[in-house]
Design a protein around this motif. Structure first.
Motif, mmCIF file in Angstrom:
data_model
loop_
_atom_site.group_PDB
_atom_site.id
_atom_site.type_symbol
_atom_site.label_atom_id
_atom_site.label_comp_id
_atom_site.label_asym_id
_atom_site.label_seq_id
_atom_site.Cartn_x
_atom_site.Cartn_y
_atom_site.Cartn_z
ATOM 1 N N UNK A 9 -1.294 -22.698 15.071
ATOM 2 C CA UNK A 9 -2.150 -23.416 14.136
ATOM 3 C C UNK A 9 -1.412 -23.839 12.884
ATOM 4 N N UNK A 10 -0.498 -22.981 12.397
ATOM 5 C CA UNK A 10 0.254 -23.343 11.209
ATOM 6 C C UNK A 10 1.125 -24.566 11.427
ATOM 7 N N UNK A 11 1.455 -24.858 12.668
ATOM 8 C CA UNK A 11 2.296 -26.002 12.987
ATOM 9 C C UNK A 11 1.546 -27.075 13.750
ATOM 10 N N UNK A 12 0.245 -26.940 13.831
ATOM 11 C CA UNK A 12 -0.504 -27.858 14.672
ATOM 12 C C UNK A 12 -0.301 -29.309 14.256
ATOM 13 N N UNK A 13 -0.431 -29.586 12.963
ATOM 14 C CA UNK A 13 -0.261 -30.963 12.510
ATOM 15 C C UNK A 13 1.140 -31.470 12.844
ATOM 16 N N UNK A 14 2.142 -30.645 12.602
ATOM 17 C CA UNK A 14 3.524 -31.045 12.880
ATOM 18 C C UNK A 14 3.723 -31.291 14.368
ATOM 19 N N UNK A 15 3.155 -30.421 15.196
ATOM 20 C CA UNK A 15 3.312 -30.571 16.642
ATOM 21 C C UNK A 15 2.627 -31.839 17.138
ATOM 22 N N UNK A 16 1.452 -32.146 16.596
ATOM 23 C CA UNK A 16 0.744 -33.355 17.009
ATOM 24 C C UNK A 16 1.511 -34.608 16.588
ATOM 25 N N UNK A 17 2.033 -34.604 15.382
ATOM 26 C CA UNK A 17 2.826 -35.747 14.939
ATOM 27 C C UNK A 17 4.092 -35.874 15.781
ATOM 28 N N UNK A 18 4.709 -34.742 16.120
ATOM 29 C CA UNK A 18 5.885 -34.789 16.996
ATOM 30 C C UNK A 18 5.544 -35.462 18.317
ATOM 31 N N UNK A 19 4.398 -35.106 18.895
ATOM 32 C CA UNK A 19 3.984 -35.723 20.151
ATOM 33 C C UNK A 19 3.803 -37.229 19.996
ATOM 34 N N UNK A 20 3.139 -37.615 18.897
ATOM 35 C CA UNK A 20 2.853 -39.035 18.698
ATOM 36 C C UNK A 20 4.120 -39.857 18.495
ATOM 37 N N UNK A 47 -9.201 -33.162 10.727
ATOM 38 C CA UNK A 47 -7.929 -33.206 11.445
ATOM 39 C C UNK A 47 -7.134 -34.459 11.094
ATOM 40 N N UNK A 48 -7.805 -35.593 11.008
ATOM 41 C CA UNK A 48 -7.091 -36.833 10.685
ATOM 42 C C UNK A 48 -6.464 -36.747 9.299
ATOM 43 N N UNK A 49 -7.148 -36.104 8.368
ATOM 44 C CA UNK A 49 -6.580 -35.920 7.043
ATOM 45 C C UNK A 49 -5.350 -35.035 7.068
ATOM 46 N N UNK A 50 -5.375 -34.004 7.905
ATOM 47 C CA UNK A 50 -4.215 -33.122 8.035
ATOM 48 C C UNK A 50 -3.033 -33.862 8.663
ATOM 49 N N UNK A 51 -3.318 -34.711 9.638
ATOM 50 C CA UNK A 51 -2.240 -35.493 10.245
ATOM 51 C C UNK A 51 -1.666 -36.494 9.233
ATOM 52 N N UNK A 52 -2.533 -37.100 8.441
ATOM 53 C CA UNK A 52 -2.070 -38.038 7.427
ATOM 54 C C UNK A 52 -1.157 -37.342 6.425
ATOM 55 N N UNK A 122 -1.134 -45.897 12.752
ATOM 56 C CA UNK A 122 -2.563 -46.048 12.488
ATOM 57 C C UNK A 122 -3.291 -44.886 13.134
ATOM 58 N N UNK A 123 -4.083 -44.177 12.346
ATOM 59 C CA UNK A 123 -4.930 -43.098 12.864
ATOM 60 C C UNK A 123 -6.350 -43.644 12.942
ATOM 61 N N UNK A 124 -6.860 -43.761 14.152
ATOM 62 C CA UNK A 124 -8.233 -44.215 14.361
ATOM 63 C C UNK A 124 -9.071 -42.995 14.679
ATOM 64 N N UNK A 125 -10.009 -42.695 13.789
ATOM 65 C CA UNK A 125 -10.725 -41.421 13.841
ATOM 66 C C UNK A 125 -12.212 -41.643 14.015
ATOM 67 N N UNK A 126 -12.820 -40.932 14.962
ATOM 68 C CA UNK A 126 -14.257 -40.979 15.105
ATOM 69 C C UNK A 126 -14.684 -41.062 16.555
ATOM 70 N N UNK A 127 -15.956 -40.810 16.784
ATOM 71 C CA UNK A 127 -16.493 -40.871 18.139
ATOM 72 C C UNK A 127 -16.386 -42.299 18.670
#
Length: 230
Positions: A9-20, A47-52, A122-127
């Motif tokens: 969890x502490x690296x979740x944002x970093x890991x997601x950005x790495x994937x992207x 989550x989108x704010x954390x990725x940003x 571009x982060x597109x966030x929402x249902x």
């Protein structure tokens, strides 16, 4: 089955950005698209704010687009797919600037047009942010889920008790959307409301992800590194 994140969890944002940023798939002209989908109140905006913030820490230019700004009010969920595809996806794929009409919920009408700046991500966030049309070009699709009672409680806490009826209707539309688009099944990553990982790509994901238009083959062979998703 909720699978522990095993200390990720502490690296979740970093890991997601790495994937992207790992693969070659782009929306157009060097722009990468991250879709954060899931039902209302699940935690997508957080989550989108954390990725940003993670992108900003790396000096990566980015823009968040909220689906709430695209819907035509409470009844706009099932038609938002046309907006995503025609106003955002198609221009990005052509290398053009994407533009969309911004919906003002207080006025219950569209008020102005927003031009998306030229950015790296571009982060597109929402249902409804990840209809099937994004599959060939989205660098990453994340699906966030949460129990219905928690989502409704969060929504009414934000919007007020008077919003219960439209919230209930919106949740019914979400079920229709889930059957139509099968977004959870198509997502690269699935998280719950606590950011526990329910699905994570296998080590071979990046190579498969580079093959444009082969998403179905990749998903069929995908396995979570934390255990099978059930």
């Amino acid at each position: 089955m909720i699978v522990s994140d095993g200390g990720r969890r502490g690296r979740l944002e970093a890991d997601l950005v790495d994937l992207a940023l790992a693969g070659d798939r782009e929306a157009g002209s060097g722009t990468r698209l991250i879709c954060i989908d899931g039902k209302a109140g699940a935690g997508k905006t957080t989550l989108s704010g954390r990725l940003a913030a993670e992108l900003a820490s790396r000096g990566v230019s980015h823009q968040i687009i909220h689906m709430d700004d695209l819907y035509a009010g409470w009844g706009g969920l099932l038609t938002a797919r046309d907006v995503v595809v025609n106003d955002l996806l198609h221009p990005l794929r052509r290398g053009d600037r994407a533009r969309y009409r911004h919906f003002d919920w207080a006025r219950n009408d569209y008020t102005h047009t927003v031009t998306v700046p030229e950015v790296e991500v571009v982060i597109l966030e929402g249902c409804g942010s990840a209809p099937p049309e994004v599959d060939p070009v989205a660098s990453l699709v994340v699906y966030v889920e949460a129990p219905d009672d928690l989502r409704l409680a969060r929504g009414l806490d934000r919007d007020g008790a008077a919003a219960r009826a439209p919230w209930i209707q919106f949740m019914a539309d979400e079920e229709r959307l889930a059957l139509r688009d099968r977004t959870r099944e198509r997502a690269d990553v699935v998280l719950n409301e606590s950011a526990d990982v329910l699905r994570w790509p296998s080590a071979s994901w990046a190579n498969a992800h580079d093959a444009r238009g082969q998403r179905e083959d990749r998903l069929n062979s995908q396995a979570t590194i934390h255990g099978e998703d059930r």
